[in-house]
Design an enzyme around this catalytic site. Structure first.
Site, mmCIF file in Angstrom:
data_model
loop_
_atom_site.group_PDB
_atom_site.id
_atom_site.type_symbol
_atom_site.label_atom_id
_atom_site.label_comp_id
_atom_site.label_asym_id
_atom_site.label_seq_id
_atom_site.Cartn_x
_atom_site.Cartn_y
_atom_site.Cartn_z
ATOM 1 N N THR B 156 1.256 -1.141 -0.013
ATOM 2 C CA THR B 156 0.332 0.190 -0.185
ATOM 3 C C THR B 156 0.884 1.536 0.043
ATOM 4 O O THR B 156 1.030 1.050 -0.988
ATOM 5 C CB THR B 156 -0.778 -0.024 1.152
ATOM 6 O OG1 THR B 156 -0.370 0.153 2.668
ATOM 7 C CG2 THR B 156 -2.069 -0.718 1.082
ATOM 8 N N THR B 193 -1.413 -2.033 6.479
ATOM 9 C CA THR B 193 -0.906 -3.400 7.729
ATOM 10 C C THR B 193 -0.160 -4.728 8.134
ATOM 11 O O THR B 193 0.629 -4.404 6.534
ATOM 12 C CB THR B 193 -2.173 -3.975 8.465
ATOM 13 O OG1 THR B 193 -2.373 -5.146 7.193
ATOM 14 C CG2 THR B 193 -3.415 -3.228 8.892
#
Lengths: 408, 408
Positions: B156, B193
């Site tokens: 990400t 995460t």
């Protein structure tokens, strides 16, 4: 950081004199600076004292000194050194504390354990005894000073002098409580810390004063955090001179005890808020309330997990209603929580309910709330009656600049 | 953050194929971006699986799905969605996970519990089922891709694709272990995460693979921290296809089990370090070792207290040997510690010993060490034999910029 915090009150408050309390300041020159850095407070004979200190297992010798003296319950003087915390200095640090107590005890003709001492500033450098003694001698000879002078003299990297006042009617007499405080948790460079001092002319027996202070502490100083770092020197002391002449308060059975306890709790909360308002780099004052937990203790832990989360604090700095980070902080707290019962409000507007974003909630009031200086976050866990409120500030570039951008 | 972390390795490593593992990627367009964001890994029949997931009490439905499937010990596929974590999305999030598993199970003619699923990205937005299904169909039809493509597709806000490799000789055959990983704790915006995936051609029974992974996790992923924020979606999965043809490992009695366990632990540590090296805003890689604690668990807690202290992390960012902040972090950990036995080293140079600064220690090597990229902090408590090492990064303006300077 000489710029005044944007969260500072408009002005230093008007404070009454407290009978039995005489303030003096002097220049010990613990650092090379052009300011007073030693505060000496003389207390009338018979003054009762109570205190709470850091739970750090590596405390300063000042903290150990106060812990030893507190059970005796009586005080004649307070000495606060700014610019050197004297923490982690071994036997040399201890010797400095003993020298200060001895000098004051000789001056006042009292026992050394009547002298309470704090130091704040750089760690690991023994407090120079010669400077402390010369500073004390200058203070003994100085004229009394104002509350504002004393509050400014205990500052290190604080950006404004902090004090508060409350009153209560006890035994038909109006008693006053004045507090001064410095620091903002463990957020200043060189381990400056939170030191708070409360003075009242009420007559209060030391054991009762201690229980009242411990209780007030639990809903004030124990409910603030700036950066989750706990100092080696945190200390809050309360001195009751008895000059108001009321029948001494010894238990909640005594007339006025409830009023005094409420005034003390109010004062502690005011002082605690001032510390957060001077949090390093702070631009927002954040109130976090957790409801519906399985117990008050559990609610407190969850509220602190939210308040200490760098991601929550940076989101608020960015004026971003990023409630996902609040879910994260609830989840990591290790306390009972059920994702599918959780609801979250910003400034009173519910943004998430029962484990889901609230469909089509009105973003306008939330955005407007987050642009303000005072932010309210309410979390309901939907599990029980446990409740807690904590206060913190946001995490900004200012914090990094203060703590990383130069060598201490 | 498109700029590559200064702590990134020079290049993506050369990685072998793993028999029984086929990688494919596709564009599900979970966000408006010009890149692949869905990774589909097909695993040969008979692949064993083990996993560890976040301890958050508010986990994503993907984490719950994996937790339910792991005890069955077998896997046929892995799907990783990037750009949407699907966390805190209630029954709609659960439905998306079930739809993905059903689609893959139909494609492979397996049971849905053979399909492992992770998602990473924004929280609170249900993963769109139509995009997931279209993305899967595109992936089914896509040609196999490289490890580097897969490692890039699970990213990400990561600044570089992360992978590592180890090998071991088991039952006379050389087996390979390859891992890919994304994230850096809970430090990315929108709750991205840490997700890690390990693939090996070794034959390992699932229960034994689970015990080896749990053990490796304790000395790798559980020993890193970027910002103390624990995610809702952290997941590490290990897949053993058995294509190497060794006699399946079922216990430490089996030949090669020790070598395989060591290779797995080494791989996990390499992957964990890569996450720290991509910590948001990180400019220094910090190794913190605590010795002389009353137990290994106590040493681990103290090491994490140091690693999570904003004041320690900003001091390192400022290249400041501020050991007072380390004393502070030891003191607040709540574990047995004795100020007067504590010693601290930076880069091997002792700066504090037995509760005191070391008189006249040579500052030159310490200053030179702190200017480097790899920082070593060693703390000896002088109490017992407990020992632990953790890894973290510093706290810089980069972290604030990434997490506060724009709306997510």
């Amino acid at each position: 950081m000489t710029e005044r915090s944007p969260l500072a009150p408009a002005a230093f408050p008007a404070l009454p004199d407290i009978g039995g309390v005489t303030l003096r300041i002097a220049r010990a020159q613990y650092k090379k600076w052009d300011r007073c850095d030693l505060t000496y407070v003389e207390l009338a004979p018979g003054t009762a004292v109570a205190g709470v200190t850091t739970q750090s297992l590596c405390p300063s010798p000042e903290v150990e000194w106060c812990r030893d003296a507190l059970p005796l319950g009586q005080a004649r003087a307070l000495v606060v050194n700014a610019g050197n915390s004297n923490a982690f200095t071994g036997h040399r640090g201890r010797a400095a504390v003993e020298a200060i107590a001895a000098r004051v005890a000789r001056h006042l003709d009292c026992v050394p354990s009547d002298v309470f001492i704090s130091s704040t500033g750089v760690i690991g450098v023994p407090l120079p005894i010669d400077k402390a003694e010369a500073g004390l001698d200058a203070a003994f000879a100085a004229p009394p000073c104002s509350w504002e002078d004393a509050a400014a003299t205990i500052m290190t990297t604080d950006t404004f002098a902090k004090a508060a006042v409350t009153q209560a009617v006890v035994d038909g007499r109006t008693v006053s409580l004045v507090g001064i405080i410095k620091g903002s948790g463990m957020i200043a460079p060189d381990m400056a810390t939170m030191l708070g001092y409360i003075f009242t002319d009420a007559a209060v027996d030391a054991p009762f004063l201690q229980s009242l202070l411990a209780s007030a502490n639990r809903s004030s100083f124990s409910c603030i955090t700036v950066d989750s770092d706990t100092s080696t020197s945190d200390t809050v002391l309360a001195f009751a001179t008895g000059a108001a002449g009321n029948a001494p308060l010894a238990s909640f059975e005594d007339a006025g005890a409830d009023a005094f306890a409420a005034a003390l709790a109010d004062l502690c909360r005011q002082l605690a808020h001032l510390v957060v308002r001077d949090g390093e780099g702070a631009s927002k004052f954040i109130t976090i309330t957790v409801d519906g937990a399985t117990s008050d203790t559990s609610a407190h832990r969850i509220a602190l997990s939210i308040a200490n989360s760098p991601l929550v604090k940076t989101a608020i700095a960015g004026e971003d209603a990023n409630w996902g980070r609040i879910v994260m902080a609830v989840g990591k707290a290790g306390e009972p929580a059920d994702r599918d019962r959780l609801s979250i409000r910003f400034g009173g507007t519910e943004v998430a309910r029962c484990g889901l974003a609230v469909d089509g909630y009105d973003e306008a009031p939330v955005a407007a709330h987050l642009k303000g200086r005072d932010i309210a976050i309410d979390v309901n866990l939907g599990l029980g009656d446990g409740r807690a409120t904590v206060w913190t500030c946001d995490l900004t570039h200012g914090y990094i600049s203060i703590n990383a951008d130069y060598r201490s």
